[in-house]
Design a protein around this motif. Structure first.
Motif, PDB file in Angstrom:
ATOM      1  N   ASP A  61       0.797  -1.342  -0.089  1.00  0.00           N
ATOM      2  CA  ASP A  61       0.018   0.012  -0.174  1.00  0.00           C
ATOM      3  C   ASP A  61       0.812   1.379  -0.117  1.00  0.00           C
ATOM      4  N   SER A  62       0.420   2.243  -0.594  1.00  0.00           N
ATOM      5  CA  SER A  62       1.306   3.378  -0.782  1.00  0.00           C
ATOM      6  C   SER A  62       0.148   4.483  -0.324  1.00  0.00           C
ATOM      7  N   THR A  63       0.746   5.442   0.645  1.00  0.00           N
ATOM      8  CA  THR A  63       0.011   6.634   1.058  1.00  0.00           C
ATOM      9  C   THR A  63       0.637   7.767   1.109  1.00  0.00           C
ATOM     10  N   THR A  64      -0.047   8.948   0.875  1.00  0.00           N
ATOM     11  CA  THR A  64       0.687  10.238   1.159  1.00  0.00           C
ATOM     12  C   THR A  64       0.697  10.517   2.397  1.00  0.00           C
ATOM     13  N   VAL A  65       1.896  11.262   2.782  1.00  0.00           N
ATOM     14  CA  VAL A  65       1.923  11.702   4.115  1.00  0.00           C
ATOM     15  C   VAL A  65       2.053  13.050   4.249  1.00  0.00           C
ATOM     16  N   ARG A  66       1.263  13.599   5.306  1.00  0.00           N
ATOM     17  CA  ARG A  66       1.147  14.982   5.543  1.00  0.00           C
ATOM     18  C   ARG A  66       1.214  15.199   7.041  1.00  0.00           C
ATOM     19  N   TRP A  67       2.284  15.661   7.490  1.00  0.00           N
ATOM     20  CA  TRP A  67       2.574  16.283   8.906  1.00  0.00           C
ATOM     21  C   TRP A  67       1.947  17.458   9.443  1.00  0.00           C
ATOM     22  N   ILE A  68       1.125  17.268  10.437  1.00  0.00           N
ATOM     23  CA  ILE A  68       0.436  18.392  11.024  1.00  0.00           C
ATOM     24  C   ILE A  68       1.362  19.115  12.160  1.00  0.00           C
ATOM     25  N   ASN A  69       2.118  18.238  12.879  1.00  0.00           N
ATOM     26  CA  ASN A  69       3.154  18.695  13.711  1.00  0.00           C
ATOM     27  C   ASN A  69       4.389  17.899  13.615  1.00  0.00           C
ATOM     28  N   ASP A  70       5.243  18.081  14.408  1.00  0.00           N
ATOM     29  CA  ASP A  70       6.620  16.877  14.639  1.00  0.00           C
ATOM     30  C   ASP A  70       5.967  15.532  14.927  1.00  0.00           C
ATOM     31  N   CYS A  71       4.884  15.483  15.800  1.00  0.00           N
ATOM     32  CA  CYS A  71       4.319  14.211  16.005  1.00  0.00           C
ATOM     33  C   CYS A  71       3.035  13.829  15.623  1.00  0.00           C
TER      34      CYS A  71
END
Length: 122
Positions: free
Chosen positions: A61-71
């Motif tokens: 599976d491939s997903t896009t990654v979007r960081w809201i904050n560092d954690c």
């Protein structure tokens, strides 16, 4: 003297913080283990700043990654094959060590959260 000891204890206990070096785990290759209803599910994934590719039981599976904050991060499946895969996943890193992190995750809008552990393998 007793009050002084109590204040000393409270001071040091209140200063304790859980270590969270989340930026150390935003990229890399990891294994993860999640236990749900007495069953453990293991997968391997590689994460860059923008993409995560995960292998579970031979399925990739491939997903896009979007960081809201560092954690905290939001994952969105690139080519969802069903309604479940269309739901975004919110993951929060709770604690970190030198080679692992514990996390909780849930589908966006769901109140049920699952917990797991990821271990860096490179």
């Amino acid at each position: 003297m007793r009050i002084l000891l109590c204040l000393f204890f409270v001071f040091f206990v209140s200063c304790y913080e859980v270590e969270r070096n989340c930026t150390d785990y935003q990229t890399g290759t990891f294994t993860s283990a999640i236990t749900i209803n007495d069953s453990t599910y293991n997968s391997v994934f590689t994460r860059t700043k923008d993409l995560q590719v995960e292998t579970y039981k031979g399925h990739v599976d491939s997903t896009t990654v979007r960081w809201i904050n560092d954690c905290e991060v939001i994952f969105r499946t690139i080519n969802p094959k069903n309604m479940q895969e269309q739901k975004d996943i919110h993951l929060k890193i709770l604690t970190t060590t030198y080679s692992t992190y514990t996390f909780e995750y849930s589908y966006i809008g769901d109140k049920t959260k699952q917990k797991g552990t990821a271990t860096r393998i490179n």
